[in-house]
Design a protein around this motif. Sequence first.
Motif, PDB file in Angstrom:
ATOM      1  N   ASP A 159     122.111  14.520 119.561  1.00 40.72           N
ATOM      2  CA  ASP A 159     122.135  13.081 119.815  1.00 40.72           C
ATOM      3  C   ASP A 159     122.795  12.786 121.160  1.00 40.72           C
ATOM      4  OD1 ASP A 159     120.819  12.338 117.566  1.00 40.72           O
ATOM      5  OD2 ASP A 159     122.539  11.443 116.539  1.00 40.72           O
ATOM      6  N   PHE A 160     122.334  11.705 121.796  1.00 41.75           N
ATOM      7  CA  PHE A 160     122.935  11.299 123.068  1.00 41.75           C
ATOM      8  C   PHE A 160     124.405  10.930 122.890  1.00 41.75           C
ATOM      9  CE2 PHE A 160     123.660   7.987 126.391  1.00 41.75           C
ATOM     10  CZ  PHE A 160     123.644   8.848 127.474  1.00 41.75           C
ATOM     11  N   THR A 161     124.776  10.530 121.691  1.00 39.40           N
ATOM     12  CA  THR A 161     126.181  10.234 121.413  1.00 39.40           C
ATOM     13  C   THR A 161     127.065  11.439 121.712  1.00 39.40           C
ATOM     14  OG1 THR A 161     125.462   8.781 119.628  1.00 39.40           O
ATOM     15  CG2 THR A 161     127.782   9.358 119.682  1.00 39.40           C
ATOM     16  N   GLU A 162     126.571  12.640 121.426  1.00 37.79           N
ATOM     17  CA  GLU A 162     127.350  13.849 121.697  1.00 37.79           C
ATOM     18  C   GLU A 162     127.553  14.046 123.192  1.00 37.79           C
ATOM     19  OE1 GLU A 162     128.747  15.812 119.105  1.00 37.79           O
ATOM     20  OE2 GLU A 162     128.169  13.870 118.258  1.00 37.79           O
ATOM     21  N   VAL A 206     114.802  10.230 128.742  1.00 37.72           N
ATOM     22  CA  VAL A 206     115.287   9.361 127.671  1.00 37.72           C
ATOM     23  C   VAL A 206     116.389  10.079 126.904  1.00 37.72           C
ATOM     24  CG1 VAL A 206     114.671   8.078 125.582  1.00 37.72           C
ATOM     25  CG2 VAL A 206     113.016   8.288 127.463  1.00 37.72           C
ATOM     26  N   GLY A 207     117.534   9.420 126.781  1.00 34.83           N
ATOM     27  CA  GLY A 207     118.623   9.904 125.952  1.00 34.83           C
ATOM     28  C   GLY A 207     118.710   9.034 124.709  1.00 34.83           C
ATOM     29  N   SER A 208     118.405   9.587 123.543  1.00 34.50           N
ATOM     30  CA  SER A 208     118.319   8.780 122.318  1.00 34.50           C
ATOM     31  C   SER A 208     119.095   9.436 121.188  1.00 34.50           C
ATOM     32  CB  SER A 208     116.853   8.588 121.916  1.00 34.50           C
ATOM     33  OG  SER A 208     116.228   9.848 121.722  1.00 34.50           O
ATOM     34  N   ASN A 209     119.093   8.773 120.041  1.00 29.15           N
ATOM     35  CA  ASN A 209     119.882   9.229 118.897  1.00 29.15           C
ATOM     36  C   ASN A 209     119.068   9.174 117.613  1.00 29.15           C
ATOM     37  OD1 ASN A 209     122.717   9.224 120.257  1.00 29.15           O
ATOM     38  ND2 ASN A 209     121.864   7.204 120.732  1.00 29.15           N
ATOM     39  N   SER A 210     119.378  10.097 116.719  1.00 25.34           N
ATOM     40  CA  SER A 210     118.770  10.096 115.393  1.00 25.34           C
ATOM     41  C   SER A 210     119.717   9.560 114.331  1.00 25.34           C
ATOM     42  CB  SER A 210     118.327  11.510 115.004  1.00 25.34           C
ATOM     43  OG  SER A 210     117.354  12.005 115.896  1.00 25.34           O
ATOM     44  N   ASN A 211     121.014   9.550 114.638  1.00 19.88           N
ATOM     45  CA  ASN A 211     122.019   9.185 113.652  1.00 19.88           C
ATOM     46  C   ASN A 211     122.848   7.995 114.107  1.00 19.88           C
ATOM     47  OD1 ASN A 211     121.611  11.644 111.877  1.00 19.88           O
ATOM     48  ND2 ASN A 211     122.190  12.648 113.793  1.00 19.88           N
ATOM     49  N   LYS A 212     123.299   7.226 113.142  1.00 23.59           N
ATOM     50  CA  LYS A 212     124.181   6.102 113.431  1.00 23.59           C
ATOM     51  C   LYS A 212     125.576   6.613 113.774  1.00 23.59           C
ATOM     52  CE  LYS A 212     121.735   3.007 110.250  1.00 23.59           C
ATOM     53  NZ  LYS A 212     121.852   2.116 109.055  1.00 23.59           N
TER      54      LYS A 212
END
Length: 276
Positions: free
Chosen positions: A146-149, A170-176
């Motif tokens: 995830d981009f959050t990481e 694109v930097g995206s996420n799968s998790n909240k």
Amino acid sequence: MEKIRTAIAKARAERDATGAGILAPRKTAPERTTVPDTVGANWAALPIATFDTDLMRRNRIVSFIRGPESASIDMMRTRIMQQMRDNNWRRLAITSPTAACGKSTIALNLAVSLTRQRDIRSLLLELDLRRPSLARMIGINPRPVDFTEVLRGKASFAESAACFEGNLAVGSNSNKTRDTSELLSSAGVTDVLATIEADYQPDITIFDMPPMLAADDMMAFAAKVDCVLIIAVAEQTTTKEVDICEQELARQTNVMGVVLNECRYMGREANYGYYS
């Protein structure tokens, strides 16, 4: 004739004695030092992804194919890029007063439209961390990282990003994610974004942000961008909501304008609502 021969012989002897007859080594042109295209190499190393035409249509990403449907997005793209160049801006945040205004759809449409300008490199970074949607919308879900990481400094951008058409990452996420406002306001995120921009040198970075009035995430991040675009929905978003967003954001950054989404009463001459 004999005198001439004698003079030549004498000259040769004098030349050999002084070393003048020894040919100097031939000077060669210095070797060219090739400066490596580090930025190009960084882009080339990103995982390649492709657009799924059917999925793009289902998710209303109309800018995927040039035509009447993409005209309004292309016009918005051109105005945005002109204004950003005039002001030397590179970071654009896209938000909305409330949820379900279509901000992620417009952010993705804008990014896809930019891929057709081959001399422009763009980043689309998902910072709506409470309700991520970009990976699902473009069919790259689940993400390996995830981009959050990346924002937390636990992974590199190359481990999370997907590259489309060679000039959109694109930097995206799968998790909240929880503790989002604390993360977005941190100095660590400032350093991460600076590193990404140094490595990939995008002409524009688009941040898909959370709704402005739903949480404090947008306000926590506002000072880190050059400008903000507000997405409003016809017959849903109120003038008061737009005014609150503009006033709050103007204290920290530049409000580029407001896009009126889902408007059914526009004339032919205006494909979208936009004002500064």
